[in-house]
Scaffold this motif. Structure first.
Motif, short mmCIF file in Angstrom:
data_model
loop_
_atom_site.label_atom_id
_atom_site.label_comp_id
_atom_site.label_asym_id
_atom_site.label_seq_id
_atom_site.Cartn_x
_atom_site.Cartn_y
_atom_site.Cartn_z
N MET A 1 28.10 13.47 -9.63
CA MET A 1 27.75 12.35 -8.79
C MET A 1 26.23 12.16 -8.73
O MET A 1 25.76 11.04 -8.78
CB MET A 1 28.25 12.54 -7.36
N LYS A 2 25.50 13.27 -8.62
CA LYS A 2 24.06 13.16 -8.57
C LYS A 2 23.50 12.53 -9.84
O LYS A 2 22.52 11.81 -9.80
CB LYS A 2 23.43 14.53 -8.37
N LYS A 3 24.14 12.83 -10.97
CA LYS A 3 23.67 12.31 -12.25
C LYS A 3 23.80 10.79 -12.33
O LYS A 3 23.13 10.14 -13.12
CB LYS A 3 24.41 12.96 -13.41
N ASP A 4 24.63 10.19 -11.47
CA ASP A 4 24.83 8.75 -11.47
C ASP A 4 23.77 8.00 -10.67
O ASP A 4 23.69 6.78 -10.75
CB ASP A 4 26.22 8.41 -10.90
N ILE A 5 22.97 8.72 -9.90
CA ILE A 5 21.94 8.08 -9.08
C ILE A 5 20.70 7.85 -9.93
O ILE A 5 20.12 8.78 -10.47
CB ILE A 5 21.60 8.95 -7.85
N GLU A 6 20.33 6.59 -10.05
CA GLU A 6 19.14 6.24 -10.81
C GLU A 6 17.99 5.95 -9.84
O GLU A 6 18.12 5.12 -8.94
CB GLU A 6 19.39 5.00 -11.67
#
Length: 131
Positions: free
Chosen positions: A1-6
């Motif tokens: 999920m964190k990897k989806d935050i730009e």
């Protein structure tokens, strides 16, 4: 999920302090500007400014600038020389490219002065760019 935050990186937007003549007061003032060197305007520009150094701090000022056109600039506020002994922070938030951008610009204490003036491109006057 964190990897989806730009978290978009702010580029080609800066804050500068310009030492310029004020016709109203017939004196040279230090004026803070936001500069947009992007090819497109930035929208809903908000600036929160404050000064601080240890226990000393100023009031927090909030400025709603609105739109800053492409390759242009807008005045944020005048800065009194008494505040040069403090760190002066300008937290800028704006929308561009359908994204929310934010960046903190800081003028370190005792760095604002005639000795540190350099040309500021978009404004075409001498000033100091924030780090």
């Amino acid at each position: 999920m964190k990897k989806d935050i730009e978290i978009p990186v702010v580029k080609n937007v800066s804050v500068a302090i310009i030492h310029e003549w004020n016709e109203e007061y017939l004196a040279k003032d230090w004026t803070v500007y936001i500069i947009n060197e992007r090819q497109e305007p930035i929208e809903m520009v908000l600036v929160v400014s404050k000064g601080f150094d240890g226990d000393r701090k100023t009031s927090i000022m909030r400025h709603g600038i609105g739109v800053v056109g492409a390759k242009s600039f807008e005045k944020i506020e005048m800065l009194q020389e008494d505040l040069f002994a403090l760190n002066n922070e300008f937290f800028v938030t704006f929308f561009a490219d359908n994204k929310l951008y934010e960046k903190k610009f800081i003028f370190k204490k005792n760095t604002i002065g005639e000795a540190n003036l350099a040309p500021v491109s978009v404004i075409n006057k001498d000033g100091i760019l924030a780090k």
